[in-house]
Design an enzyme around this catalytic site. Structure first.
Site, mmCIF file in Angstrom:
data_model
loop_
_atom_site.group_PDB
_atom_site.id
_atom_site.type_symbol
_atom_site.label_atom_id
_atom_site.label_comp_id
_atom_site.label_asym_id
_atom_site.label_seq_id
_atom_site.Cartn_x
_atom_site.Cartn_y
_atom_site.Cartn_z
ATOM 1 N N TRP A 11 2.965 -41.025 -9.011
ATOM 2 C CA TRP A 11 4.124 -41.571 -8.285
ATOM 3 C C TRP A 11 4.187 -41.075 -6.849
ATOM 4 C CZ3 TRP A 11 8.972 -41.449 -12.051
ATOM 5 C CH2 TRP A 11 8.670 -42.222 -13.180
ATOM 6 N N LYS A 12 3.397 -40.072 -6.521
ATOM 7 C CA LYS A 12 3.394 -39.493 -5.170
ATOM 8 C C LYS A 12 4.832 -39.106 -4.775
ATOM 9 C CE LYS A 12 -0.786 -42.032 -4.282
ATOM 10 N NZ LYS A 12 -1.677 -42.705 -3.349
ATOM 11 N N HIS A 95 -6.067 -34.146 -4.995
ATOM 12 C CA HIS A 95 -5.934 -35.541 -4.553
ATOM 13 C C HIS A 95 -6.328 -35.623 -3.073
ATOM 14 C CE1 HIS A 95 -4.142 -39.343 -3.384
ATOM 15 N NE2 HIS A 95 -4.184 -39.667 -4.658
ATOM 16 N N GLU A 97 -5.051 -37.061 -0.665
ATOM 17 C CA GLU A 97 -3.937 -36.875 0.278
ATOM 18 C C GLU A 97 -3.642 -35.388 0.464
ATOM 19 O OE1 GLU A 97 -1.220 -39.508 -1.705
ATOM 20 O OE2 GLU A 97 -2.462 -41.214 -1.089
ATOM 21 N N GLY A 173 -4.218 -47.050 -1.692
ATOM 22 C CA GLY A 173 -3.045 -47.583 -1.007
ATOM 23 C C GLY A 173 -3.358 -48.658 0.015
ATOM 24 N N SER A 213 -5.996 -48.597 -5.539
ATOM 25 C CA SER A 213 -5.506 -49.975 -5.613
ATOM 26 C C SER A 213 -5.803 -50.647 -6.951
ATOM 27 C CB SER A 213 -6.048 -50.809 -4.444
ATOM 28 O OG SER A 213 -5.623 -50.261 -3.209
ATOM 29 N N GLY A 234 -1.514 -45.364 -8.216
ATOM 30 C CA GLY A 234 -0.431 -45.015 -7.307
ATOM 31 C C GLY A 234 0.610 -46.117 -7.260
ATOM 32 N N GLY A 235 0.489 -46.980 -6.265
ATOM 33 C CA GLY A 235 1.494 -48.017 -6.003
ATOM 34 C C GLY A 235 1.925 -48.800 -7.235
HETATM 35 P P1 PGA Z 1 -3.064 -46.458 -5.168
HETATM 36 O O1 PGA Z 1 -3.170 -44.865 -5.265
HETATM 37 O O2 PGA Z 1 -3.152 -46.986 -6.575
HETATM 38 O O3 PGA Z 1 -1.735 -46.714 -4.546
HETATM 39 O O4 PGA Z 1 -4.216 -46.929 -4.329
HETATM 40 C C1 PGA Z 1 -4.056 -44.261 -6.167
HETATM 41 C C2 PGA Z 1 -3.991 -42.761 -6.004
HETATM 42 O O5 PGA Z 1 -3.934 -42.290 -4.860
HETATM 43 O O6 PGA Z 1 -4.007 -42.020 -6.984
#
Ligand code: PGA
Length: 250
Positions: A11-12, A95, A97, A173, A213, A234-235
């Site tokens: 969920w970040k 991760h 990020e 993302g 994604s 993620g998203g």
């Molecule tokens: P995303 O993120 O599905 O939004 O691309 C994946 C993730 O960073 O784990």
């Protein structure tokens, strides 16, 4: 060897505790009959609520990071014991990020992975190349190095319990997914490294996710690949219907 699929939402930095509870409330009945392992990696502030709501369900809870020290003067950090006390089972480590914005290195990823295993948390260890690295043709070397560094010092008995997430940074993302063939190729490279380190049985047992994604439309094809054992999402994990569709694809 058949490996159980593992679908994890990341969920970040999204969802207040109240919003998290609402999303979990929708997910619990929707994924109750899932064949795959289902994990939600929620913000720290939502962990207490989400672990309480998911008790006695098939949804396991993960954190998105953790410190590698037992406890002490580490302002702003969260320890393994704090997570365990809430009933957290998984922790995302390294991760991209965190590597990109918060100074996470291969060395800290290794320390955190070792510490998580010591504590009985299941690490979801992330790796993946940048667009520049892919264009230079060094994807496989880069990912091999990240995996070798992350597994440094991990015993053979424990290695199979690590989940690896292959996440090409250019696909995170961005709406740009790696093709199923591209994703599977690198997941196979990762399995190969684990085989070199620990042998074929461990390589055959370890679960490797694809992330970047992944969504309701592309999940089925990605998850059908020989070396892709799940997704880190993620998203698309922020909407109950989308995440549920991915879980069902698994
Ligand atoms: P995303 O993120 O599905 O939004 O691309 C994946 C993730 O960073 O784990």
């Amino acid at each position: 060897m058949s490996r159980k699929k593992i679908i994890a939402g990341n969920w970040k930095m999204n969802k207040t505790p109240q919003e998290a509870d609402a999303l979990i409330g929708a997910l619990i009945p929707a994924v109750a009959d899932a064949d795959a392992d289902v994990v939600v990696c929620v913000p720290y502030t939502a962990l207490a609520g989400v672990t309480a709501l998911t008790k006695n369900t098939n949804i396991a809870v993960g954190a998105q990071n953790m410190h590698f020290e037992e406890k002490g003067a580490f302002t702003g950090e969260i320890s393994a014991d704090m997570l365990l006390a809430l009933g957290v089972k998984y922790v995302i480590i390294g991760h991209s990020e965190r590597r990109q914005y918060f100074g996470e290195t291969d060395a800290s990823v290794n320390k955190k992975t070792l510490f998580a295993l010591d504590k009985g948390l299941i690490p979801i260890v992330c790796c993946g190349e940048s667009l520049e690295q892919r264009e230079l043709g060094v994807t496989n070397e880069h990912v091999r190095l990240q995996v070798k560094a992350a597994f440094q010092g991990i015993t053979a008995e424990r290695a199979a319990g690590v989940v690896v997430a292959y996440e090409p940074i250019w696909a995170i993302g961005t709406g740009k997914t790696a093709t199923a063939a591209q994703a599977n190729e690198v997941c196979a490279v990762i399995r190969g490294v684990i085989g070199e380190l620990y042998g074929a049985a461990t390589a055959g047992a370890v679960r490797i996710q694809y992330g970047g994604s992944m969504n309701a439309a592309n999940a089925e094809e990605l998850l059908a690949q020989s070396d892709i054992d799940g997704g880190l999402i993620g998203g698309a994990s922020l909407k109950a219907e989308d995440f549920t569709a991915i879980v069902k694809a698994g």
